[in-house]
Motif scaffolding. Structure first.
Motif, PDB file in Angstrom:
ATOM      1  N   ASN A   1      -6.574   1.343   6.777  1.00 40.00           N
ATOM      2  CA  ASN A   1      -5.195   0.761   6.223  1.00 40.00           C
ATOM      3  C   ASN A   1      -4.212   1.796   6.933  1.00 40.00           C
TER       4      ASN A   1
ATOM      5  N   PRO B   1      -4.790  -3.042   4.465  1.00 40.43           N
ATOM      6  CA  PRO B   1      -6.238  -2.915   4.830  1.00 40.43           C
ATOM      7  C   PRO B   1      -6.698  -4.005   5.631  1.00 40.43           C
ATOM      8  N   HIS B   2      -7.342  -3.540   6.922  1.00 43.65           N
ATOM      9  CA  HIS B   2      -7.712  -4.187   7.955  1.00 43.65           C
ATOM     10  C   HIS B   2      -9.339  -4.643   7.973  1.00 43.65           C
TER      11      HIS B   2
ATOM     12  N   LYS C   1      -1.376   0.442   2.401  1.00 46.91           N
ATOM     13  CA  LYS C   1      -1.008  -0.715   3.175  1.00 46.91           C
ATOM     14  C   LYS C   1      -1.822  -1.479   4.170  1.00 46.91           C
TER      15      LYS C   1
ATOM     16  N   GLU D   1      -5.652  -8.086   3.744  1.00 45.48           N
ATOM     17  CA  GLU D   1      -4.448  -7.502   4.408  1.00 45.48           C
ATOM     18  C   GLU D   1      -3.296  -7.675   3.866  1.00 45.48           C
TER      19      GLU D   1
ATOM     20  N   ASP E   1      -2.696  -5.732   0.034  1.00 42.72           N
ATOM     21  CA  ASP E   1      -3.188  -4.386  -0.032  1.00 42.72           C
ATOM     22  C   ASP E   1      -4.126  -4.081  -1.124  1.00 42.72           C
TER      23      ASP E   1
END
Length: 348
Positions: free
Chosen positions: A76, A60-61, A58, A35, A38
């Motif tokens: 993201n 990324p979870h 942006k 996260e 990126d």
């Protein structure tokens, strides 16, 4: 003479099968959403060696490998903006998330080439993504607008938007694919989505700060991690009621049941000021923690391989991934990955 030939042939076949099996194992890969970087790290599942890092949107979870293993879906917040404040998505340290100001997306990575092949808009502040057992649909929680977006994975287009509870975060399919359980982080409930009608059909009160849901593969039990109670809620899917709670470590986040439905693996993240660094292994026959294993600071994401032998855990505050031998109940290796590793998925 004939017996020798037969024995030789059987030995050759066995060696061939072992070689083929080894090749298959070596091809298994672990995908990690970094996260704070990126990127998505691609690791060899056997050695935990980093094979490559894929640049994505942006912050990324979460990541999810499709059932056929051909695509990896990543939540993201859209196109990277290096001038943006990468600390904006830091809420899970306190059991919360700060909503982003723009709609997010899910991107698809081709596992054969590690190239991004699709970018599909979703709602505000997407958190987790899961793919239906048949691979046809992806469901994405949008924490910023209290909805779940449904995506056609082949057409890579929007199918439906489903209102759910307050600040939906983690979600998982029931084993039969008929329902999706959604953890509403700020609502204290789990939303039940009927996949045939694409509608929420129930909200189950579970407790404080539900962050992720899960099921045993046999469909007997469902779960919700209660980040505000340091416990796991055990749900009867038939009655949609919490039947018990099991105390675990501080701020439990992701959880995953082993394929034999006998063990639940729970990552205890803690907070940024007081990081948790353990994984709880819950015995699902006795509903007690059988073992607490130390992994790394900020244990957050967890997934289990198809055999149920290994669990892979992201350590958010240590920027690392640990592999845990579920049978021996010990960590066998920990390796560095990108900044703030969050969601994790392994080749099915």
């Amino acid at each position: 003479m004939m017996r020798r030939k037969i024995n030789w042939l059987l030995t050759a076949v066995q060696i061939g099968l072992l070689t083929w099996s080894g090749t298959t194992l070596a091809a298994d890969q672990v995908y990690v959403a970094n996260e704070g970087a990126d990127t998505v790290s691609v690791l060899d599942a056997a050695s935990l060696k980093t094979l490559t890092n894929v640049h994505v949107g942006k912050m990324p979870h979460n990541v999810q490998v499709s059932p056929d293993g051909k695509l990896v879906w990543v939540t993201n917040n859209g196109e990277p903006d290096h001038a943006a404040d990468v600390s904006a998505h830091k809420g899970m340290a306190q059991g919360d998330h700060d909503a982003m100001g723009k709609p997010g997306a899910i991107w698809a990575i081709d596992t054969a080439t590690n190239a991004v092949v699709a970018k599909v808009p979703v709602g505000m502040h997407p958190a987790h993504v899961v793919v239906s057992p048949d691979g046809r649909l992806a469901y994405v929680t949008n924490g910023g607008d209290n909805t779940v977006t449904v995506i056609d994975t082949a057409a890579r287009s929007h199918v439906a938007t489903i209102p759910v509870g307050q600040f939906p975060h983690g979600l998982r399919f029931s084993p039969d694919g008929k329902e999706v359980y959604v953890a509403n982080l700020k609502g204290g409930t789990v939303s039940v989505i009927d996949t045939a009608s694409q509608k929420e059909v129930a909200q189950v009160p579970v407790g404080k700060g539900p962050a992720q849901t899960g099921f045993t593969p046999d469909g007997r039990l469902a779960f919700a991690s209660l980040s505000g109670e340091n416990a796991i809620a055990v749900i009867d899917p038939g009655t949609r009621k919490v039947i018990r709670k099991v105390a675990v470590g501080t701020v439990p986040i992701q959880l995953y049941a082993t394929p034999d439905s006998r063990t639940l693996v729970v990552a205890n993240q803690g907070t940024r000021k007081k990081p948790g660094s353990t994984v709880s292994l819950i015995d699902l026959e006795r509903f007690k923690v059988a073992k607490t294993v130390v992994t790394g600071a900020g244990a957050h994401g967890v997934t289990v391989d198809r055999e149920g032998r290994y669990a892979y855990v992201t350590n958010m505050y240590a920027n690392s991934v640990s592999v845990l031998d579920v049978k021996d109940r010990k960590v066998t290796k920990t390796v560095p990955v990108g900044k703030v590793p969050n969601g994790i998925s392994v080749t099915p």
